[in-house]
Design an enzyme around this catalytic site. Sequence first.
Site, PDB file in Angstrom:
ATOM      1  N   ASP A 145     -12.814  16.659  49.859  1.00  0.00           N
ATOM      2  CA  ASP A 145     -12.890  17.672  48.798  1.00  0.00           C
ATOM      3  C   ASP A 145     -12.576  17.048  47.439  1.00  0.00           C
ATOM      4  OD1 ASP A 145     -13.174  20.171  47.604  1.00  0.00           O
ATOM      5  OD2 ASP A 145     -11.068  20.681  47.906  1.00  0.00           O
ATOM      6  N   GLU A 146     -13.498  16.242  46.959  1.00  0.00           N
ATOM      7  CA  GLU A 146     -13.339  15.584  45.654  1.00  0.00           C
ATOM      8  C   GLU A 146     -14.644  15.667  44.862  1.00  0.00           C
ATOM      9  OE1 GLU A 146     -10.757  11.756  45.782  1.00  0.00           O
ATOM     10  OE2 GLU A 146     -12.035  11.685  47.566  1.00  0.00           O
ATOM     11  N   TYR A 147     -14.516  15.388  43.574  1.00  0.00           N
ATOM     12  CA  TYR A 147     -15.651  15.161  42.680  1.00  0.00           C
ATOM     13  C   TYR A 147     -16.587  16.355  42.514  1.00  0.00           C
ATOM     14  CZ  TYR A 147     -13.923  10.445  43.294  1.00  0.00           C
ATOM     15  OH  TYR A 147     -13.105   9.337  43.360  1.00  0.00           O
TER      16      TYR A 147
END
Length: 289
Positions: A145-147
């Site tokens: 759950d990034e970027y």
Amino acid sequence: MLRQPTLLAFGLMAFIASFAASARNVVFLNNPSPQDVKDIGRYVVKSTGKPFFSDLVLFAANINGSTPNTPVLYYNAEMTAILKNNIDAVRQLQNKGIKVQISYLGNHQNAGWSCSMTSATATKLANAMVADVVKYGLDGISVDDEYSTCSGSASSFYAVLKAIRANTYFSGKTLSKALWSDSSYFRAPYNAANQLTEGYEMTYGGSVSYLTPYVGYGMAKSNLFLGISPEFSSASQAGIIAKNVADGGYQGVMIWAPNAFLNTTTAAQYYTAIVKSQAGSTESVQYVP
């Protein structure tokens, strides 16, 4: 005067040794080539001839979208080359007992795992991921759950995880997560620990204490792995970290992107330092072409 070990102490030592010897190790390959994928199955523990790694995570496919409610799965050139043109590389690993997951990652757009989306969108996104995992014959999904330019919705995040696990075609598969600075997603009523089957802590600081909070959230030690990066930890340091992980009763270690930092010779040396800590000082890992 030295105290003689009791039978209980001998039993405890035997249990720890057995647990360490059965450690599983996970590897993430960052935008790998087909050869990088094939190589993972060629690192074997000398005494057993079995693969050093139990799981490979292909990093990464993406979640694209101009709004949180219009997410689209995207596969870059490296992922496409493997999934569409070199799936035999994946099958070779699976035939050796190595599970292959795919990671889905945000892509600097307005869509992602924890963007505020409707329940229908969360289910649609989950089902799209599962459909592709089934299409390509993969063994699971890894959450990163990034970027994304939107994030922070624990309820939406949980809804996607729950929909993945509820999909009958996902039965028996792995749902793992890159763990890092994510305590907000492990609180009732949207505790991700209730849906995840494994977690890989990715601070890369070398401390087993990074895993402790996740036990508190409800994850079993046997489902937790501590991340090690060859970029930050030498082989000798990796061995020490692996020993601490084993002594702590956790499942094993996760190696981040060795394809970016190690060649086949130095990789075998790196993994040898780890397996010595897990299964005994006489163990070693060999690269078998």
